[in-house]
Design an enzyme around this catalytic site. Structure first.
Site, PDB file in Angstrom:
ATOM      1  N   HIS A   1      -0.837   6.422  -0.289  1.00  0.00           N
ATOM      2  CA  HIS A   1      -1.728   5.266  -0.448  1.00  0.00           C
ATOM      3  C   HIS A   1      -2.951   5.549  -1.322  1.00  0.00           C
ATOM      4  CE1 HIS A   1       0.839   3.173   2.218  1.00  0.00           C
ATOM      5  NE2 HIS A   1       0.278   3.471   3.375  1.00  0.00           N
TER       6      HIS A   1
ATOM      7  N   HIS B   1      -2.067  -3.904   3.200  1.00  0.00           N
ATOM      8  CA  HIS B   1      -1.565  -3.191   4.370  1.00  0.00           C
ATOM      9  C   HIS B   1      -1.920  -3.920   5.676  1.00  0.00           C
ATOM     10  CE1 HIS B   1      -0.038   0.177   6.605  1.00  0.00           C
ATOM     11  NE2 HIS B   1       0.083   0.938   5.531  1.00  0.00           N
TER      12      HIS B   1
ATOM     13  N   GLU C   1       4.832  -4.391   3.594  1.00  0.00           N
ATOM     14  CA  GLU C   1       4.043  -4.046   2.410  1.00  0.00           C
ATOM     15  C   GLU C   1       4.924  -4.212   1.180  1.00  0.00           C
ATOM     16  OE1 GLU C   1       2.584   0.062   3.347  1.00  0.00           O
ATOM     17  OE2 GLU C   1       3.330  -0.556   5.296  1.00  0.00           O
TER      18      GLU C   1
HETATM   19  C1  BGC Z   1       3.395   4.238   5.825  1.00  0.00           C
HETATM   20  C2  BGC Z   1       3.296   4.959   7.127  1.00  0.00           C
HETATM   21  C3  BGC Z   1       1.853   5.260   7.362  1.00  0.00           C
HETATM   22  C4  BGC Z   1       1.105   3.966   7.379  1.00  0.00           C
HETATM   23  C5  BGC Z   1      -0.366   4.148   7.590  1.00  0.00           C
HETATM   24  C6  BGC Z   1       2.620   2.981   5.925  1.00  0.00           C
HETATM   25  O1  BGC Z   1       2.664   2.299   4.718  1.00  0.00           O
HETATM   26  O2  BGC Z   1       4.716   4.001   5.462  1.00  0.00           O
HETATM   27  O3  BGC Z   1       4.050   6.131   7.124  1.00  0.00           O
HETATM   28  O4  BGC Z   1       1.663   5.944   8.566  1.00  0.00           O
HETATM   29  O5  BGC Z   1       1.286   3.311   6.174  1.00  0.00           O
HETATM   30  O6  BGC Z   1      -0.849   5.075   6.759  1.00  0.00           O
END
Ligand code: BGC
Length: 414
Positions: A166, A240, A378
Site C-alpha cells: 500500500h 480501502h 478494493e
Molecule cells: C491487504 C491485506 C492487508 C490489509 C490491510 C489489504 O488490502 O490485502 O493483506 O492486511 O489490506 O493492510
C-alpha cells in the site's frame, strides 16, 4: 504492452459534471467529448459552510467542513461532511483522503454508518489497517519491495515483511491532501490533490494525483482518480473502505451475501504475493459468480484460504475493455436489506475479509472491531503487477493521464 489504466479511460458520457470540471480546469487535460456538456455548478445555493462545532446538522444537498484535529507535526486537518438530497451522508478527511463515515438507508429508510473508522485525525495517524483511506502510490503488494523499469531497479520501503504494501511506510494514506469542495448537479463533490515527489518511498517521478469523491443524489459514492507523472513510474490507486452493511458496530460480515463477477482469481504464496497463475474459481471457495454468504466457505480446508486467513485475494474481473465502469461485485445484507454494488473501470478487485482485525483498535463510538467485522472490495490492478509481465500493466508514462473510476452504489432489497 497492455496498459489498462493508461489507455482505457471511461467514456466521457460516464463522467459527471464535477469530474470533468475538475480535470479540465486544474490539469488542463482537454478531455474530448462527443457532444458539448452543460456544466451546472450550483454555487450559492449549495455553498459549503465552515463550521467549527462538531455536531452541527448538515442541510440536505450541502457540504460542511469541520476541524478534525492535527497531524503530529501540527498541521490542521479537516472533516468534510457531504449530504445528498435524500439525507445519505459521507464524511471524508483530507488526512489520507479517508472516508470516515458513510450513512445510507436500510429497507425502512433508517440510516446507519456502514464503514469502519476513527473519530479524530489521531486515529488515522496511528492506523495500520488503512480504514477508508486513499491508497497509493501502489495499492497492494510489490514483491521484495523492488521492480525494474527500463533496466533500472527501484527499491521501495519494505513495510510488510520483505514486501512493499500500500505505498510503503508513508503511503498516500498518511499524507495531508489539499481539499476543495465542488457542488454539481450530480451531488456533492470533494476534490483532493496531492503531489507525490520523485523518490517518495522509492518510487520514480513527481506524481500529481487528484481524487474526486462524489456523493450522488442516487446514493452512490463515486471516486474518480487521476494522475500524471514526469518520469516513467508505476501507479495503482484505490480506496480501502471497510464495509459492514448492517452498520459499523454490528459484529461480523459472514452473513452478507456476495457476488463477484470473476471467473478467475490470482492465487498467492505465503507472503500474499501472486504466483502469476490466473486460476479458475470453479470448484473452489472463490466461486462467487452466484451470490453466496461470505461465511459459507471461509473456514474450509483450502490452501489459499489458509494463506490469507480467509479471503485476501485479487479477483480477475470479467469485463469488456473500454466500456467504462462495469459491475464488479454486489453485496446484500439480508437483515437490513442494504445492497452495495461496486462498479469500476479497473481490471481487478481485492476481496479482503478483515482477517487481520483483532478487536484491539478503538474505532468510532468506542467500537473495537473484531476479526471479520467488515469486508473490503478494493478495485485495482493486480498485486505485484510491476513484477508480473502477464498481468495488465500498471506503468504510467509521462504525458499520459492515469484515469480510473470506481463507484460504490447503495440501494435496498425488500
Ligand atoms: C491487504 C491485506 C492487508 C490489509 C490491510 C489489504 O488490502 O490485502 O493483506 O492486511 O489490506 O493492510
Amino acid at each position: 504492452m497492455n496498459n489498462f489504466c493508461e489507455r482505457k479511460s471511461p467514456s466521457p458520457s460516464k463522467l459527471n459534471g464535477a469530474s470533468r470540471f475538475a480535470i479540465e480546469k486544474l490539469y488542463g487535460w482537454g478531455i474530448r467529448m462527443k457532444r458539448p456538456m452543460t456544466l451546472t455548478i450550483f454555487t450559492g445555493a449549495l455553498l459549503m459552510t465552515t463550521l467549527g462545532a462538531i455536531g452541527a446538522t448538515p442541510r440536505l444537498g450541502s457540504t460542511i467542513k469541520k476541524s478534525f484535529g492535527k497531524t503530529p507535526d501540527g498541521q490542521p486537518v479537516d472533516l468534510y461532511v457531504l449530504t445528498n438530497i435524500s439525507g445519505a451522508e459521507v464524511s471524508i478527511t483530507n488526512y489520507g483522503g479517508a472516508v470516515v463515515s458513510l450513512k445510507v438507508p436500510d429497507r425502512s429508510g433508517k440510516l446507519a454508518d456502514v464503514v469502519l473508522g476513527y473519530e479524530t485525525a489521531d486515529g488515522y495517524v496511528n492506523d495500520k489497517s488503512y480504514f477508508g483511506a486513499l491508497v497509493g502510490r501502489y495499492g497492494n503488494r510489490i514483491a521484495h519491495a523492488q521492480f525494474v523499469l527500463d533496466g533500472k531497479t527501484y527499491t521501495l520501503a519494505k513495510n510488510n515483511g520483505e514486501n512493499s504494501l500500500h505505498g510503503g511506510i508513508k503511503g498516500f494514506n498518511k499524507a495531508v491532501w489539499a481539499a476543495k469542495v465542488l457542488s454539481t448537479k450530480d451531488g456533492q463533490s470533494l476534490e483532493l490533490s496531492y503531489l507525490s515527489k520523485d523518490g517518495e518511498e522509492g518510487f520514480p517521478g513527481n506524481l500529481k494525483v487528484k481524487v474526486i469523491y462524489t456523493l450522488t443524489d442516487a446514493n452512490a459514492l463515486q471516486i474518480e482518480y487521476s494522475a500524471a507523472t514526469d518520469k516513467k513510474t508505476v501507479v495503482n490507486l484505490t480506496n480501502h473502505s471497510y464495509f459492514n452493511l448492517a452498520g459499523q458496530s454490528s459484529g461480523n460480515i459472514l452473513g452478507h451475501q456476495l457476488m463477484i463477477q470473476a471467473d478467475k482469481f490470482t492465487p498467492v504464496d505465503a507472503s500474499l504475493i501472486p504466483t502469476g497463475e490466473l486460476r479458475d474459481v470453479a470448484g473452489t471457495p472463490f466461486d462467487f459468480r452466484k451470490s453466496t454468504a461470505i461465511g459459507e466457505r471461509i473456514d474450509q480446508e483450502d490452501e489459499q484460504l489458509k494463506l490469507g486467513g480467509g479471503y485476501d485475494h485479487n479477483f480477475v474481473l470479467r469485463r469488456a475493455a473500454g466500456v467504462g465502469e462495469s459491475l464488479a461485485a454486489r453485496v446484500v445484507e439480508p437483515t437490513t436489506g442494504r445492497v452495495l454494488e461496486v462498479w469500476t473501470t479497473e481490471p481487478g478487485v481485492q476481496f479482503y475479509t478483515g482477517n487481520f482485525l483483532d478487536g484491539k483498535t478503538a474505532g468510532k463510538g468506542s467500537m473495537t472491531y473484531p476479526r471479520r467485522a467488515a469486508f473490503c472490495l478494493e478495485t485495482q490492478h493486480y498485486p505485484d503487477s510491476p513484477n508480473q509481465p502477464k498481468f495488465p500493466s500498471a506503468v504510467l508514462n509521462p504525458g499520459v493521464r492515469y484515469h480510473t473510476i470506481t463507484a460504490y452504489r447503495f440501494s435496498v432489497e425488500k
